[in-house]
Design an enzyme around this catalytic site. Sequence first.
Site, mmCIF file in Angstrom:
data_model
loop_
_atom_site.group_PDB
_atom_site.id
_atom_site.type_symbol
_atom_site.label_atom_id
_atom_site.label_comp_id
_atom_site.label_asym_id
_atom_site.label_seq_id
_atom_site.Cartn_x
_atom_site.Cartn_y
_atom_site.Cartn_z
ATOM 1 N N LYS A 64 0.848 -1.195 0.000
ATOM 2 C CA LYS A 64 0.000 0.000 0.000
ATOM 3 C C LYS A 64 0.881 1.241 0.000
ATOM 4 C CE LYS A 64 -4.340 -1.327 0.375
ATOM 5 N NZ LYS A 64 -5.338 -0.861 -0.581
ATOM 6 N N ASP B 163 0.047 -0.499 -4.709
ATOM 7 C CA ASP B 163 -1.327 -0.019 -4.850
ATOM 8 C C ASP B 163 -1.464 1.359 -4.217
ATOM 9 O OD1 ASP B 163 -4.004 0.368 -5.198
ATOM 10 O OD2 ASP B 163 -4.654 -1.408 -4.077
ATOM 11 N N GLU C 166 -0.869 -0.189 -9.150
ATOM 12 C CA GLU C 166 -2.332 -0.225 -9.213
ATOM 13 C C GLU C 166 -2.933 1.155 -8.902
ATOM 14 O OE1 GLU C 166 -3.598 -3.829 -7.318
ATOM 15 O OE2 GLU C 166 -5.454 -2.908 -6.612
ATOM 16 N N ASP D 46 -8.089 -0.464 -10.778
ATOM 17 C CA ASP D 46 -8.888 -1.207 -9.800
ATOM 18 C C ASP D 46 -10.191 -0.438 -9.546
ATOM 19 O OD1 ASP D 46 -9.928 -2.674 -7.741
ATOM 20 O OD2 ASP D 46 -8.384 -2.182 -6.280
ATOM 21 N N LYS E 37 -13.067 -7.380 -9.288
ATOM 22 C CA LYS E 37 -13.705 -7.979 -8.122
ATOM 23 C C LYS E 37 -14.991 -8.628 -8.623
ATOM 24 C CE LYS E 37 -11.990 -4.631 -4.711
ATOM 25 N NZ LYS E 37 -10.742 -4.388 -5.444
HETATM 26 MG MG MG Z 1 -6.569 -1.787 -5.255
#
Ligand code: MG
Length: 337
Positions: free
Chosen positions: A143, A172, A198, A223, A247
């Site tokens: 992250k 990300d 990402e 994403d 997702k």
């Molecule tokens: Mg993500």
Amino acid sequence: MLRFGYKVYRLPFRAPVRTNHGVWTERKGILVRVEGEDGSVGFGEIAPIEWFGTETVEEAEEVCRKFGGEVSADVVEQLPARLGCVRFALSMALAEASRADESAKAATSPARLPVAALLPAGRAALDVLAKRLEAGYLAFKWKVGVARAEEELPLLDDLLGRLPGYAKLRLDANGAWDRRTAERWLERCAERPIEFVEQPTEPERVDLLLGLAEDYPVTLALDEAVASLVSARMWQERGWPGVFVLKPALAGPWSELAAWIEATRADVVFSSALETALGRAQILRRVLAGGMTKRALGFGVGELFGTRSFDGPQLGPLLDSSWPDGVVSEQAWNAVT
Ligand code: MG
């Protein structure tokens, strides 16, 4: 017609989930159950994430209430596309009831996919990396965009320095960077073995994202920008050259998603919407059988709820069909009171 039932669940997360939209403390969703005239039963899960642009749980509940205890076999086609989570759940429940799941199981190859382990923001990532490497993980997601670039950038080389050659690192940013920050990072990543970066900027910044993807050699992934199949299609038509993080629990019927991936050969990563084991097992069974990606799964979410009925068996660094096979939909259904 099939008999239809539903149960709303509220499950506190074992550890609160930090997002760009604040701290998320409990998962609210809906389990659905359909029963055919021959007594065959199927289950599904509605697990919306509103800030990804899905329907709300309340909207989904209203749809379930209106069914009034009965749905037709073509209910999924009759619902509007924007109800992606409801359509996902019903398509899975109908497939399970029609035993299509059994054939999905039977078709399962002995495929295994790595699961990406999540590394926390900042320096804490180094400790977690060491632990996960020891546990056998091969892929990692860090992250970023949480602290200032001046603080985070130096850590990138610390992390890469500790990463064995066989392991992969993805970053990300959750859309947190502005243009200047994104450019600094992508320049830094250019010569480094980064799997992909990402959602470097906000999903609305279409031209910027396309420009960055063109200007820098590192692979970029979308994403937040591709929560629905409609938006994934749109980005594809715009010529997005990178990865799509999908997702499935948010994206409508699995069959539509799978058909799109097959037709376009999109480069995809499958990722969790922090659904329970019920929805997750249905997704992973199909992902393993489908051969649609070799990239590590974004399902390294750990034990979200602290109960076996909702978490399923423990999930390790490599996933094969024994995991979804160890999940019984009805157990989650029965566990919702
Ligand atoms: Mg993500």
